[in-house]
Enzyme design. Structure first.
Site: not given
Ligand SMILES: [Zn+2]
Length: 464
Positions: A18, A21, A126, A129, A143, A146, A288, A291
């Site tokens: 998206h 990036h 995680c 990651c 994390c 995340h 942020k 999705k």
């Molecule tokens: Zn992570």
């Protein structure tokens, strides 16, 4: 001829990329185009990171085998980069046979050097990651990158890479080579992290089948990060352009690139990359981009709205080079209207209109001389924002020159011709300076003013 090799991080294929990036690819593309224009033998690598647990899980959810799943996403990613005019020389996929073969050879080299050993691991993992975390990485038990995932406790017998052995080596290398990590703030963060002590990391997984088999123990697959980093070398060795001059990546990847990767290279007996360029993140309307928040925009959707160079301009001029930034469609529209439609676009239309019907003999412009010192310096400092500011000062200067010479009042045809000839040459120089940033627009401008007969054109940037 100088060699220049630049890479971006490769995108993970659990989903199509998206706009979060996009900045990195536009940045790397502008650098690559600048070096090509300078006459360097340039190699520009991007691609997709396709193995690991998240892809395996994603494919299962879609009732597809992992390869079918990643084939589709890799194709869509590539279309997205094409919509932004990203001039990569190879789109590498970690499922490409040459990469698989090379990653296995690399693994065996590190092992032969005594840096890979079998051990039992117990710790937090995680899935976001695809990496193990330590307690000190956690923010409120999650994390930091995340917060939607709960770190899992995992006990497994895995192969480990002896990263701790390279602590002193890395510290010395980063201290001795200030250009190794850019910007300086990130270099300091990495140094502080290394000083805190480095732990060996797992380089294989037993529970993950979607990965490159460990060559001498195929009930393991190579850990997805270890596999992915090697992509740069797969291509670099093949094209004889290693070491990379610049790895461009986001700050979530900085430890992997500035710590794991150089240690891996040292272990397997390869040179280290010259510069690791780390950029910050963008958020959209204060959120942020993700999705789960439902605010994902694809680069091609932005291109449909603002044109490819409208998007490239915004990111290169205002992007998150050294600070997180928040973007909105209104902000992009504002910069488009003021700098592109009114600034550059208006200048080109104005001069083309006055020159309509006249025949000019466009001279060849010496590209090297056109990069006046300030601009070349801004580019070698990675200050694309400053480079564009300088080009926009040039645009203002030509506008001013036109207003002073009032060609619309000049009755004498020879005099008019001479004034316009000068303006046209200045605009063509601007187009050359712009080409790495806004390649499509630069090409259009050169086309308009080198045509046999100049004609008034439709606006380069119709107002939005
Ligand atoms: Zn992570």
């Amino acid at each position: 001829m100088d060699k220049f090799f630049i890479t971006t991080a490769i995108d993970y294929t659990n989903d199509v990329i998206h706009i979060g990036h996009a900045y990195q690819k536009i940045l790397a593309d502008a650098i690559a185009r600048y070096h090509r224009q300078k006459g360097d033998q340039t190699y520009f690598l991007t691609g997709t990171d396709e193995h690991g647990q998240k892809v395996e899980t994603g494919a299962k959810k879609n009732n597809q085998d992992p390869k079918t799943f990643v084939d589709k996403i890799a194709k869509e990613d590539q279309n997205e980069w094409d919509s932004l005019n990203i001039s990569y020389d190879r789109f590498i996929r970690t499922t490409d046979p040459d990469h698989i073969k090379f990653a296995q050879e690399f693994y065996l080299k590190a092992k032969a050097n005594g840096d890979i050993y079998l051990a039992k691991y117990e710790g937090l993992y995680c899935e976001g990651c695809e990496a193990y975390l330590t307690e000190s990485d956690l923010v409120e038990n999650k994390c930091p990158f995340h917060p939607n995932f709960t770190p899992q406790k995992i006990t497994e017998e895995n192969y480990f890479f002896a990263l701790s052995k390279y602590q002193k080596f890395l510290e010395n290398h980063i201290k001795k080579n200030p250009e190794f990590i850019w910007p300086e703030s990130k270099r300091k963060e990495i140094l502080a992290f290394i000083k805190g002590g480095l732990k060996d990391f797992s380089v294989s997984r037993q529970g993950v089948t979607w990965g490159i088999p460990v060559p001498d123990d195929p009930k393991h697959t190579i850990y997805v990060w270890f596999d992915a980093l090697i992509n740069y070398l797969t291509y670099g060795i093949q094209k004889n352009c290693w070491p990379a001059d610049i790895h461009v990546l986001g700050k979530d990847n900085q430890r992997f690139h500035a710590i794991y990767w150089p240690a891996m290279l040292k272990s397997a007996g390869y040179e280290l990359p010259k510069t690791i360029l780390v950029h910050d993140f963008i958020s959209l309307n204060g959120q942020k981009i993700s999705k789960s928040l439902g605010n994902v925009i694809r680069p091609s959707e932005l291109v449909a709205k603002f044109g490819v160079d409208g998007v490239r301009y915004y990111f290169l001029r205002f992007g998150p080079l050294t600070n997180d930034i928040d973007i909105s469609l209104d902000k992009i529209a504002d910069s488009y209207n003021s700098d592109l439609a009114n600034g550059l676009g208006n200048l080109v239309s104005r001069v083309a209109k006055m020159a309509t019907g006249l025949e000019f003999k466009p001279g060849r412009l010496d590209k090297e001389k056109i990069y006046q010192e300030g601009l070349a310096q801004a580019l070698s400092d990675f200050r694309f924002d400053l480079a564009l500011q300088q080009i926009w000062l040039d645009i203002v200067a030509v506008d001013k020159h036109i207003n002073q010479n009032t060609p619309w009042l000049v009755k004498d045809q020879d005099k008019l011709y001479r004034i316009l000839e000068e303006e046209i040459e200045d605009i063509r120089k601007i187009a050359i300076r712009l080409a790495p940033f806004l390649p499509e627009t630069a090409g259009k401008i050169e086309g308009i003013f080198t045509a046999k007969k100049i004609v008034a054109t439709t606006p380069l940037f119709p107002r939005i």
